[in-house]
Design an enzyme around this catalytic site. Structure first.
Site, PDB file in Angstrom:
ATOM      1  N   CYS A 183       0.500  10.116 -12.286  1.00  0.00           N
ATOM      2  CA  CYS A 183      -0.549   9.098 -12.064  1.00  0.00           C
ATOM      3  C   CYS A 183      -1.847   9.422 -12.806  1.00  0.00           C
ATOM      4  CB  CYS A 183      -0.826   8.929 -10.580  1.00  0.00           C
ATOM      5  SG  CYS A 183       0.576   8.233  -9.703  1.00  0.00           S
ATOM      6  N   ASN A 199       0.040   0.954  -6.250  1.00  0.00           N
ATOM      7  CA  ASN A 199      -0.151   2.123  -7.112  1.00  0.00           C
ATOM      8  C   ASN A 199       0.648   1.937  -8.405  1.00  0.00           C
ATOM      9  OD1 ASN A 199      -0.220   4.595  -8.364  1.00  0.00           O
ATOM     10  ND2 ASN A 199       0.259   5.782  -6.529  1.00  0.00           N
ATOM     11  N   HIS A 242      -8.398   6.105  -9.028  1.00  0.00           N
ATOM     12  CA  HIS A 242      -6.964   5.827  -9.021  1.00  0.00           C
ATOM     13  C   HIS A 242      -6.651   4.982  -7.789  1.00  0.00           C
ATOM     14  CE1 HIS A 242      -2.743   6.117  -9.303  1.00  0.00           C
ATOM     15  NE2 HIS A 242      -2.570   7.044  -8.393  1.00  0.00           N
TER      16      HIS A 242
HETATM   17  N1  COA Z   1       6.439   0.852   7.407  1.00  0.00           N
HETATM   18  C1  COA Z   1       6.416   1.198   8.698  1.00  0.00           C
HETATM   19  N2  COA Z   1       6.458   2.475   9.102  1.00  0.00           N
HETATM   20  C2  COA Z   1       6.485   3.435   8.163  1.00  0.00           C
HETATM   21  C3  COA Z   1       6.516   3.124   6.798  1.00  0.00           C
HETATM   22  C4  COA Z   1       6.497   1.782   6.444  1.00  0.00           C
HETATM   23  N3  COA Z   1       6.494   1.384   5.150  1.00  0.00           N
HETATM   24  N4  COA Z   1       6.548   4.286   6.105  1.00  0.00           N
HETATM   25  C5  COA Z   1       6.546   5.285   7.004  1.00  0.00           C
HETATM   26  N5  COA Z   1       6.509   4.781   8.259  1.00  0.00           N
HETATM   27  C6  COA Z   1       6.502   5.481   9.534  1.00  0.00           C
HETATM   28  C7  COA Z   1       6.961   6.914   9.417  1.00  0.00           C
HETATM   29  O1  COA Z   1       8.365   6.974   9.466  1.00  0.00           O
HETATM   30  C8  COA Z   1       6.296   7.544  10.629  1.00  0.00           C
HETATM   31  O2  COA Z   1       7.069   7.261  11.737  1.00  0.00           O
HETATM   32  P1  COA Z   1       7.238   8.345  12.902  1.00  0.00           P
HETATM   33  O3  COA Z   1       5.860   8.614  13.419  1.00  0.00           O
HETATM   34  O4  COA Z   1       8.116   7.643  13.879  1.00  0.00           O
HETATM   35  O5  COA Z   1       7.858   9.536  12.249  1.00  0.00           O
HETATM   36  C9  COA Z   1       4.997   6.770  10.771  1.00  0.00           C
HETATM   37  O6  COA Z   1       5.172   5.566   9.992  1.00  0.00           O
HETATM   38  C10 COA Z   1       3.774   7.515  10.316  1.00  0.00           C
HETATM   39  O7  COA Z   1       4.042   8.098   9.091  1.00  0.00           O
HETATM   40  P2  COA Z   1       2.976   8.982   8.355  1.00  0.00           P
HETATM   41  O8  COA Z   1       3.624   9.590   7.172  1.00  0.00           O
HETATM   42  O9  COA Z   1       2.268   9.873   9.316  1.00  0.00           O
HETATM   43  O10 COA Z   1       1.915   7.882   7.925  1.00  0.00           O
HETATM   44  P3  COA Z   1       0.583   8.110   7.158  1.00  0.00           P
HETATM   45  O11 COA Z   1      -0.555   7.661   7.977  1.00  0.00           O
HETATM   46  O12 COA Z   1       0.477   9.477   6.538  1.00  0.00           O
HETATM   47  O13 COA Z   1       0.730   7.069   5.954  1.00  0.00           O
HETATM   48  C11 COA Z   1       1.277   7.065   3.624  1.00  0.00           C
HETATM   49  C12 COA Z   1       1.797   7.232   5.056  1.00  0.00           C
HETATM   50  C13 COA Z   1       2.432   7.305   2.659  1.00  0.00           C
HETATM   51  C14 COA Z   1       0.742   5.656   3.467  1.00  0.00           C
HETATM   52  C15 COA Z   1       0.131   8.075   3.405  1.00  0.00           C
HETATM   53  O14 COA Z   1       0.528   9.354   3.804  1.00  0.00           O
HETATM   54  C16 COA Z   1      -0.294   8.130   1.957  1.00  0.00           C
HETATM   55  O15 COA Z   1      -0.830   7.185   1.441  1.00  0.00           O
HETATM   56  N6  COA Z   1      -0.098   9.277   1.310  1.00  0.00           N
HETATM   57  C17 COA Z   1      -0.456   9.441  -0.066  1.00  0.00           C
HETATM   58  C18 COA Z   1       0.600   8.810  -0.912  1.00  0.00           C
HETATM   59  C19 COA Z   1       0.145   8.624  -2.317  1.00  0.00           C
HETATM   60  O16 COA Z   1      -0.942   8.166  -2.548  1.00  0.00           O
HETATM   61  N7  COA Z   1       1.010   8.971  -3.255  1.00  0.00           N
HETATM   62  C20 COA Z   1       0.766   8.799  -4.619  1.00  0.00           C
HETATM   63  C21 COA Z   1      -0.250   9.773  -5.082  1.00  0.00           C
HETATM   64  S1  COA Z   1      -0.567   9.495  -6.737  1.00  0.00           S
END
Ligand code: COA
Length: 322
Positions: A113, A279, A249
């Site tokens: 990215c 993204n 980003h």
């Molecule tokens: N829809 C609904 N539920 C979802 C889901 C979706 N699309 N994706 C994950 N979940 C669930 C998970 O399974 C988890 O369930 P559980 O509590 O029963 O295990 C719950 O939602 C919470 O997941 P969690 O990973 O704690 O959520 P989060 O608040 O960390 O948000 C992201 C997840 C991916 C949005 C967040 O971590 C994020 O943005 N991370 C950075 C990713 C990124 O930017 N990557 C590219 C970098 S260049």
């Protein structure tokens, strides 16, 4: 002192819009979950046969036209991408030929990215040392090609798109500083294991798809970007109150808000496109920059802080006097 000045910007998006409601039909997710965790409402998805190079070419044409620069004047064509059209030649070479810039240097940069920011950093140094007078710098991706549409953790996050800038050597301030970093120790938190040298097939891991430890990536991204914006201000010998715009980003609105808070900037001064584009990896910063330039928000003489974070991990920034 020679600077690299941004003469013009361009961007391109695929036509097809995929909304959160569309994804609700594919996986167990909801518009509310996606919006509250990421800020994303919709993303663009490339059509069958539409490639990273196609999108980058369209963005490049627009930037060249607005810059009033002919392709034959370019000394450098560089593309940040992690989704090249083919393994080789570099997609930058394919675009160079389509544009008619044949003969100048052309290559891709893979920094996930952070690809566009890396490409900009490389181009800036070629311009500053006098080896390049005019450069085309692009960031483009068709990341949805490696998205598993049955995996809700990742499929909601990504989209396709491209952006481009034309740089020119100038005595007037342009790019004031660039900072580029990587730490391969974090390779397991965000990656796609399919490759050439390790073998094309990945049956064990169920094919070509992005693997991501979302929560860990989130935490490290926020911390790393905090340090990066401080470093960039220092490198440019500036204070946060001199910034006009943050062009981050576009991975996650919450990460963007954390960086803005660190800088003491209101969200009014932050360019946000993650809601519409999701993204787009290397495409994200130049797409946001172009959107803000075209809408008239970014004006000549303003100070812009561009930054990105991605798989590797990589992270990179630029302070730009537009
Ligand atoms: N829809 C609904 N539920 C979802 C889901 C979706 N699309 N994706 C994950 N979940 C669930 C998970 O399974 C988890 O369930 P559980 O509590 O029963 O295990 C719950 O939602 C919470 O997941 P969690 O990973 O704690 O959520 P989060 O608040 O960390 O948000 C992201 C997840 C991916 C949005 C967040 O971590 C994020 O943005 N991370 C950075 C990713 C990124 O930017 N990557 C590219 C970098 S260049």
């Amino acid at each position: 002192m020679t600077y690299a000045r941004i003469l013009a910007t361009g961007s391109a998006l695929p036509e097809r819009v995929v909304t959160n409601a569309d994804l609700e039909k594919l996986v167990d997710t909801s518009d509310e979950w996606i919006r509250s965790r990421t800020g994303i409402r919709e993303r663009r998805v490339a059509a069958d046969g539409e490639t990273t190079g196609d999108l980058a070419y369209r963005a490049a044409l627009q930037a060249l036209q607005d810059a009033g620069v002919k392709a034959s004047e370019l000394d450098m064509v560089v593309l940040g991408t992690t989704t090249p059209d083919i393994i080789f030649p570099a997609t930058a070479c394919l675009i160079q030929d389509r544009l008619g810039a044949n003969g100048c240097m052309a290559f891709d940069v893979n920094a996930a990215c952070s690809g566009f920011m890396y490409a900009l950093g490389v181009a800036n140094n070629f311009v500053r040392t006098g080896q390049v007078k005019k450069a085309l710098v692009m960031g483009a991706e068709t990341l949805t090609r490696m998205v598993d549409w049955s995996e809700r953790e990742t499929c909601v996050l990504f989209g396709d798109g491209a952006g481009a800038v034309v740089l020119e050597a100038s005595d007037e301030p342009g790019i004031l500083a660039t900072c580029l970093h990587a730490d391969g120790g974090y390779k397991d938190l965000l990656y796609n294991p399919v490759g050439v040298s390790v073998g094309f097939s990945d049956e064990k891991n169920h094919g070509v798809r992005i693997r991501m430890s979302g929560r860990e990536v989130f935490k490290i991204a926020v911390k790393t970007l905090d340090a990066l914006v401080d470093e960039t201000l220092q490198a440019a010998n500036m204070h946060a109150d001199q910034l006009d715009w943050l062009i981050p980003h576009q991975a996650n609105l919450r990460i963007i808000e954390a960086t803005a808070k660190r800088l003491g900037m209101s969200m009014e001064q932050v360019i946000v496109t993650v809601d519409k584009h999701a993204n787009t990896s290397s495409g994200s910063v130049p797409l946001a920059l172009d959107a803000a330039v075209r809408s008239g928000r970014i004006k000549r003489g303003q100070n812009l802080l561009l930054e990105a974070f991605g798989g590797g991990f990589t992270w990179a920034s630029a302070m730009v006097r537009y």
